[in-house]
Structures are given as structure tokens and as C-alpha cells.
Design a protein around this motif. Structure first.
Motif, short mmCIF file in Angstrom:
data_model
loop_
_atom_site.label_atom_id
_atom_site.label_comp_id
_atom_site.label_asym_id
_atom_site.label_seq_id
_atom_site.Cartn_x
_atom_site.Cartn_y
_atom_site.Cartn_z
N ALA A 32 -8.08 0.19 3.35
CA ALA A 32 -6.73 0.70 3.57
C ALA A 32 -6.78 2.19 3.83
O ALA A 32 -6.08 2.72 4.70
N HIS A 76 1.72 -1.68 4.37
CA HIS A 76 2.15 -0.33 4.02
C HIS A 76 3.65 -0.32 3.76
O HIS A 76 4.42 -0.96 4.49
N VAL A 99 0.84 -1.19 0.00
CA VAL A 99 0.00 0.00 0.00
C VAL A 99 0.88 1.24 0.00
O VAL A 99 1.88 1.32 0.73
N ASP A 115 1.52 4.00 1.42
CA ASP A 115 1.28 4.75 2.65
C ASP A 115 2.52 4.63 3.53
O ASP A 115 3.02 3.52 3.75
N SER A 141 -5.60 4.00 7.30
CA SER A 141 -4.45 4.90 7.34
C SER A 141 -4.67 6.06 8.30
O SER A 141 -3.72 6.62 8.82
#
Length: 443
Positions: free
Chosen positions: A133, A81, A63, A65, A137
Motif C-alpha cells: 500500500a 484508500h 487504508v 491514504d 500510494s
């Protein structure tokens, strides 16, 4: 490495659907890269097999992030992440995270939450994972447009595991690691990153803490399991792939100067060349970038993913013919890798070889439909070859994948009128159209 904004469409319950569907499409995306996902598969495969999960079915996806988190929201993917990968020190720590998330799947924790979720292996059903997701976050952009109470309820209802589930996943995860030959100490070391965060306010905690309840009792229990199972020496293969994975992610997500300063400490010659190539490419020093990636290829001449990286550098510097030739050599070494095929198709399209591009892109889609960039290129190839119905269909699927259900419906309706009624593509268009109509009603 490509950034794909593939947000997913949930339908666990009306409130959860509305909460996650309201997230903007740009809130979160995946980092899709053939080399990176291959490295993750090498690291994860022994763990997944120990959990009786098929490594070819359960993908490990990254991801986009920088915060620290990992989670599962379906039975066929584990999301991590990139910020967490960058934070870890060893392959065993990453294997510990993967083992814990795999245990949530194997122990049925996710199956009990899926409810009436659409099939996550379809374009429209896949939407849950990245919407979740974005919610996980905790950033402001991802939460915009959602009432605070609804957003909190959605997270509590789906994203957060109970302490009992966490304890079960820890114990199972350590068992999987031991059976796979990975040191269980890795999970304990990973959890210690978050030690002490339970005393922080929710807004200051990493998302991992909010979705994975962590207490001193839990850490002590894991330490007890580790003492019981014992530790194991590092695995050279896992260590190599972890260095390559982390090296590539940091080369793309940190400043090029940061990467270049640390090249001397890189123990693997090919990873050193790879990192240098990416940093120099980002600095627009193409000759140095190509020299560095060529040095990496010389160290591992049979490796398709280093050639994939060289193809990307050539493509992004508009050397289309050379990019197509380089991608072709990568495809020879990895004929069924969807992301390598996607890059090859993109290069062929840029080089004006549309029919060859179409063949490569269609094969890529058959292997993995999650790649939004591939769908964009495939739609272009269909349009250039006069297949307007297929172009409309793939455009609809790309919009559905990115959460733009209204736009998906418009193109799916157009595709339905152009494709043969009852055909496979027509049925795909109907799936997207129905999902778009349902989404409009729920709004």
C-alpha cells in the motif's frame, strides 16, 4: 476510529522483499473502526458471495491514504484508500470497485503472484499488504530509502495488473454485480472518475491509474458489458450503509466545520447524529457530542456500533467508568466483533478492571490479530497480571505487525525464554523470531 500502522512483510522475491521491507513503518496505516468495517461488509457481502468468496474470510480494509486507489495483494483482504471512498457518489460505485478487486482474487491473478509469500494470515506473513500500500500510494515518505529502480521494479512486478487481467476482472466484476442485485452501471461510473488520466504524466496520475491500466478501449468495453447486462435500481440497504460509511470517514478526515455545514443534507437521522457527534467531539464540545450520539442511538437502539462510538467519545474524554459501561452494552449486541471487544478491553483497562480487560482483549485477538492498538493493550494487561512471557510475546507480535522486525526479534527472544517450550505461545514467539532473523539476513 483508530489509525494502525500495520505494515506487512513480503517475500515474493529477494528484490521485492528488500524494496518493500525498506519502507518506514510510519509510511502507511489502516483506519480500523468497527462501524466502518461492518458497513463495508454489508455493502460487499452480496458481491463476494457472487464471486464464490466467503465474506467472513475476505475482509474489506480501509487504508489511511487520501489518494484514489484500491487493490489486493493477498487472497483474504481487499484494500481501499479512504480517499477513493470519499470520492464515490453511490453504493453501486463502491460495489463496482469491490467487484473488480474480488475478480482479481477469484480469477487467480493474485495467486499467481504470491510465489513464496508467507501465509498472509500470520502476524509475520501479513506484512506484505500495507507495505505494498505504501508503494502504491506513490508518496515521498513511503518511497524513502528505496532505490528508484528497485521501487519501480517492485511495483511493476507485483502491484500493476496487465490490461488482460483488468479486462477479465471488469467482465467478471460486472457479472458478480448483476448476480448480487447491484447495478453494473456502478463500475462504469467509478471508472469514469479516472477517464482521461492516461494522458497525464505518471506523477500526476492517481495511484489507481498506475496499478490498474485504464484506456478508452477498456471504458468502452465496460460500457458494452453494462448495456448487455442492463442496469438495476438502487439497493436501499446498500445506500444506507454507504451513507453511514462515507459519513463517518468524512467526519474524521475532513474539518469538523465541513461536516457540520452539511448535516442538513443528510437523509438518515442516525447518520446525521453520528456525523455531528464526531465533529463536535473533534471540536472538544463533549456535551454536544454525547447529545448527538444519543440521538443516533435513539434512532437505532439495537445498533452496537453507535454505542461503540459513544464509548470511544467517553474513553477519549477520560470518563472511564461510563466508557466501560457503554462498551459493555455494545458487546452485548455484538459479542464477537473484534474491534468492539478491543474498545471494551481498552476501557476496562483504563477503569482499572484488568482481569476483565484481559478476557475481552484475548477474545478480540482470537477474532482478528490485525489490530495493533489491541495488541498494545493486551500486552499491558498481561504485564499487569504478572504474565511477563505473554506480554513479551504480544509486544513482539505488535512490532512484527508494524514492520519493526529487529524490535520484534528482541521481544520474541525474551518471550521464548519465559514461555513453556513447545507450548502454543512459545511456537508463536518462535515464528516471530525466525521471521526477524530472516529479515536481518536479507538486509
Amino acid at each position: 476510529m483508530r489509525f494502525d500502522l500495520n505494515r506487512l512483510v513480503p517475500s515474493i522475491a529477494a528484490m521485492l522483499f528488500v524494496a518493500l521491507f525498506a519502507l518506514p513503518a510510519q509510511a502507511v496505516g489502516l483506519l480500523r473502526d468497527a462501524d466502518m468495517e461492518h458497513a463495508l461488509k454489508q455493502i460487499a457481502a452480496p458481491i463476494l458471495r457472487s464471486a464464490e468468496l466467503n465474506p467472513d474470510r475476505v475482509k474489506i480494509l480501509v487504508v489511511n491514504d487520501s489518494t484514489l486507489n484500491a487493490f489486493v495483494v493477498s487472497n483474504d483482504a481487499i484494500f481501499i484508500h479512504y480517499g477513493l471512498i470519499n470520492k464515490l457518489d453511490t453504493a453501486a460505485m463502491l460495489q463496482g470497485i469491490i467487484a473488480h478487486e474480488a475478480a482479481h482474487i477469484a480469477n487467480g491473478h493474485i495467486a499467481r503472484r504470491l510465489g513464496n509469500l508467507a501465509n498472509s494470515r500470520t502476524i509475520t506473513g501479513l506484512g506484505l499488504a500495507l507495505a505494498a500500500a505504501a508503494a502504491a500510494s506513490g508518496n515521498g515518505a513511503a518511497a524513502s530509502g528505496i532505490a528508484i529502480g528497485t521501487s519501480t521494479s517492485a511495483k511493476r512486478a507485483f502491484l500493476s495488473h496487465t490490461r488482460a487481467e483488468e479486462a477479465s476482472a471488469d467482465q467478471s466484476g460486472i457479472r458478480y454485480m448483476k448476480a448480487a442485485g447491484a447495478s453494473p452501471q456502478g463500475l462504469l461510473d467509478a471508472l469514469n472518475i479516472f477517464a482521461g488520466q492516461e494522458s497525464l504524466g505518471v506523477g500526476r496520475q492517481d495511484p489507481y491509474m498506475r496499478s490498474h491500466p485504464l484506456s478508452r478501449d477498456r471504458v468502452r468495453a465496460v460500457a458494452g458489458y453494462v448495456a448487455s447486462y442492463g442496469t438495476l435500481p438502487a439497493n436501499p440497504s446498500a445506500d444506507y450503509w454507504f451513507a453511514r460509511l462515507q459519513g463517518k470517514i468524512t467526519a474524521y478526515t475532513r474539518a469538523p466545520s465541513w461536516t457540520l455545514r452539511r448535516l442538513g443534507s443528510e437523509r438518515y437521522a442516525d447518520v446525521r447524529g453520528l456525523r455531528e457527534a464526531i465533529a463536535e467531539h473533534r471540536n472538544s464540545r463533549t456535551k454536544k457530542a454525547l447529545a448527538a450520539i444519543d440521538s443516533a442511538i435513539a434512532a437505532r437502539p439495537k445498533d452496537p456500533f453507535l454505542r461503540d462510538q459513544k464509548g470511544q467519545i467517553l474513553l477519549e474524554t477520560r470518563n472511564f467508568a461510563a466508557a466501560a459501561n457503554t462498551y459493555a452494552s455494545a458487546v452485548q449486541r455484538a459479542p464477537n466483533d473484534p474491534l468492539v471487544l478491543s474498545g471494551y478491553g481498552r476501557a476496562l483497562l483504563a477503569a482499572g478492571q484488568t482481569k476483565q480487560a484481559l478476557a475481552a482483549l484475548e477474545k478480540s485477538r482470537r477474532q482478528d490479530y490485525r489490530d495493533g492498538s489491541m495488541l498494545r493493550d493486551l500486552a499491558t494487561a498481561y504485564a499487569k497480571t504478572g504474565q511477563t512471557g505473554m506480554a513479551a510475546l504480544v509486544t513482539a507480535e505488535r512490532y512484527a505487525l508494524s514492520g519493526r522486525q529487529k524490535d520484534a526479534g528482541i521481544h520474541a527472544k525474551r518471550a521464548s525464554g519465559l514461555l513453556g517450550e513447545g507450548s502454543g505461545p512459545w511456537q508463536r514467539a518462535q515464528d516471530v523470531l525466525i521471521a526477524s532473523q530472516r529479515a536481518a539476513k536479507r538486509k
